[in-house]
Motif scaffolding. Structure first.
Motif, short mmCIF file in Angstrom:
data_model
loop_
_atom_site.label_atom_id
_atom_site.label_comp_id
_atom_site.label_asym_id
_atom_site.label_seq_id
_atom_site.Cartn_x
_atom_site.Cartn_y
_atom_site.Cartn_z
N UNK A 1 21.04 21.69 -37.30
CA UNK A 1 22.31 20.97 -37.20
C UNK A 1 23.41 21.85 -36.61
N UNK A 2 23.38 23.10 -37.01
CA UNK A 2 24.35 24.10 -36.57
C UNK A 2 23.58 25.09 -35.69
N UNK A 3 24.16 25.51 -34.59
CA UNK A 3 23.44 26.45 -33.70
C UNK A 3 23.00 27.72 -34.44
N UNK A 4 21.76 28.14 -34.15
CA UNK A 4 21.22 29.36 -34.76
C UNK A 4 22.13 30.56 -34.51
N UNK A 5 22.72 30.62 -33.33
CA UNK A 5 23.59 31.74 -32.98
C UNK A 5 24.73 31.88 -33.99
N UNK A 6 25.29 30.76 -34.42
CA UNK A 6 26.36 30.77 -35.41
C UNK A 6 25.82 31.16 -36.79
N UNK A 7 24.73 30.51 -37.21
CA UNK A 7 24.17 30.76 -38.54
C UNK A 7 23.71 32.21 -38.72
N UNK B 1 24.78 34.88 -37.10
CA UNK B 1 25.81 35.88 -36.78
C UNK B 1 26.29 36.55 -38.07
N UNK B 2 26.27 37.86 -38.09
CA UNK B 2 26.73 38.61 -39.26
C UNK B 2 28.21 38.38 -39.56
N UNK B 3 28.97 38.01 -38.53
CA UNK B 3 30.40 37.71 -38.76
C UNK B 3 30.56 36.50 -39.66
N UNK B 4 29.65 35.53 -39.54
CA UNK B 4 29.67 34.35 -40.42
C UNK B 4 29.45 34.79 -41.86
N UNK B 5 28.45 35.62 -42.11
CA UNK B 5 28.16 36.10 -43.45
C UNK B 5 29.32 36.93 -44.01
N UNK B 6 29.86 37.81 -43.19
CA UNK B 6 30.96 38.66 -43.65
C UNK B 6 32.21 37.84 -43.94
N UNK B 7 32.46 36.81 -43.16
CA UNK B 7 33.62 35.95 -43.41
C UNK B 7 33.48 35.25 -44.76
N UNK B 8 32.28 34.85 -45.12
CA UNK B 8 32.06 34.23 -46.43
C UNK B 8 32.30 35.24 -47.55
N UNK C 1 33.17 27.45 -32.10
CA UNK C 1 32.03 28.32 -32.37
C UNK C 1 30.72 27.53 -32.46
N UNK C 2 30.81 26.31 -32.96
CA UNK C 2 29.61 25.50 -33.16
C UNK C 2 29.17 24.80 -31.88
N UNK C 3 30.10 24.55 -31.00
CA UNK C 3 29.75 23.96 -29.72
C UNK C 3 29.67 22.45 -29.69
#
Length: 188
Positions: A31-37, A39-46, A175-177
Motif C-alpha cells: 500500500x505504501x512504497x517500500x522505499x518509504x517503509x 527508510x531509516x528516517x521513517x523509523x527514526x522519526x517514529x 514522500x508516498x507518491x
C-alpha cells in the motif's frame, strides 16, 4: 503467555516506536512504497516522535483525555493503543472519542493481544464519550476485518456509506507518491 495492558510511560517510547514501525512495514507493504517503509528516517522519526509525545516535549500532542496503552509480554512492550477526543469537532461543536492509533508488533499478530488491547481502548473511550470513531486505510482489509470483528462499523448514516478522506497519512503525500484514502469507522 501473560499479557498486561497498562498506560504508557516515557521509557516505553523505543519499543512503542518499534511496534509502530514494524506494524507499518508489514501491514502496509504493497500500500505504501517500500522505499518509504524501509527508510531509516521513517523509523527514526517514529522514535523521536514517541519520545517527544510521552515526555511532554511535543505540546498539544496528547489532549486532556488522551491515553496511550501498551500491551506488555515478558516485560516487552509489543504495541500501542492511543485514544482521546476526536481531532475535529462536529458541526455542532461536540466531540466524539477517537481511536487515534492502534498497532501491535507483527510478531504478536494472531496471539489475542490485539483483542485485549482494543478492549482496553473501548473501556477508556466508553468512560468519556457516547460514540467513537477511527480512520483506517481503505485498502487494508486485515485491519478493517479486525475492527469490524470488534464492534466497529464502516461509514456514516443508516446505509453505512463509506466516508472517505485524506487523513494524517496524507501529510506524507510527497514522500508516498500517491494518495492513500482512509475510511471512517464508528462504534456506539
Amino acid at each position: 503467555m501473560e499479557i498486561v495492558i497498562r498506560g504508557a510511560v516515557v521509557e516505553d517510547a523505543e519499543l512503542i516506536a518499534d511496534a509502530h514501525v514494524q506494524g507499518w512495514r508489514v501491514g502496509y507493504r504493497g500500500l505504501v512504497p517500500d522505499k518509504f517503509l524501509d527508510d531509516q528516517r521513517f523509523a527514526e522519526a517514529r522514535r523521536v516522535g514517541w519520545r517527544s509525545i510521552l515526555s511532554g516535549q511535543m505540546p498539544g500532542a496528547l489532549g486532556p483525555l488522551d491515553q496511550v496503552f501498551v500491551p506488555v509480554v515478558d516485560d516487552r512492550v509489543v504495541g500501542l493503543g492511543h485514544v482521546g477526543l476526536e481531532r475535529a469537532s462536529s458541526a455542532d461543536g461536540t466531540h466524539r472519542g477517537e481511536l487515534h492509533g492502534f498497532y501491535v508488533h507483527p510478531d504478536y499478530w494472531g496471539t489475542g493481544i490485539a483483542d485485549q488491547l482494543i478492549a482496553r481502548c473501548h473501556e477508556a473511550l466508553d468512560a468519556f464519550c457516547g460514540q467513537a470513531m477511527l480512520w483506517v486505510l481503505r485498502d487494508n482489509p486485515r485491519a478493517r476485518r479486525f475492527y469490524e470483528r470488534n464492534g466497529w462499523s464502516c461509514g456514516v448514516g443508516v446505509d453505512l456509506v463509506e466516508a472517505e478522506w485524506v487523513g494524517p497519512v496524507m501529510d506524507r503525500a510527497p514522500q508516498l507518491g500517491r494518495p492513500l484514502p482512509e475510511v471512517e469507522y464508528r462504534r456506539p
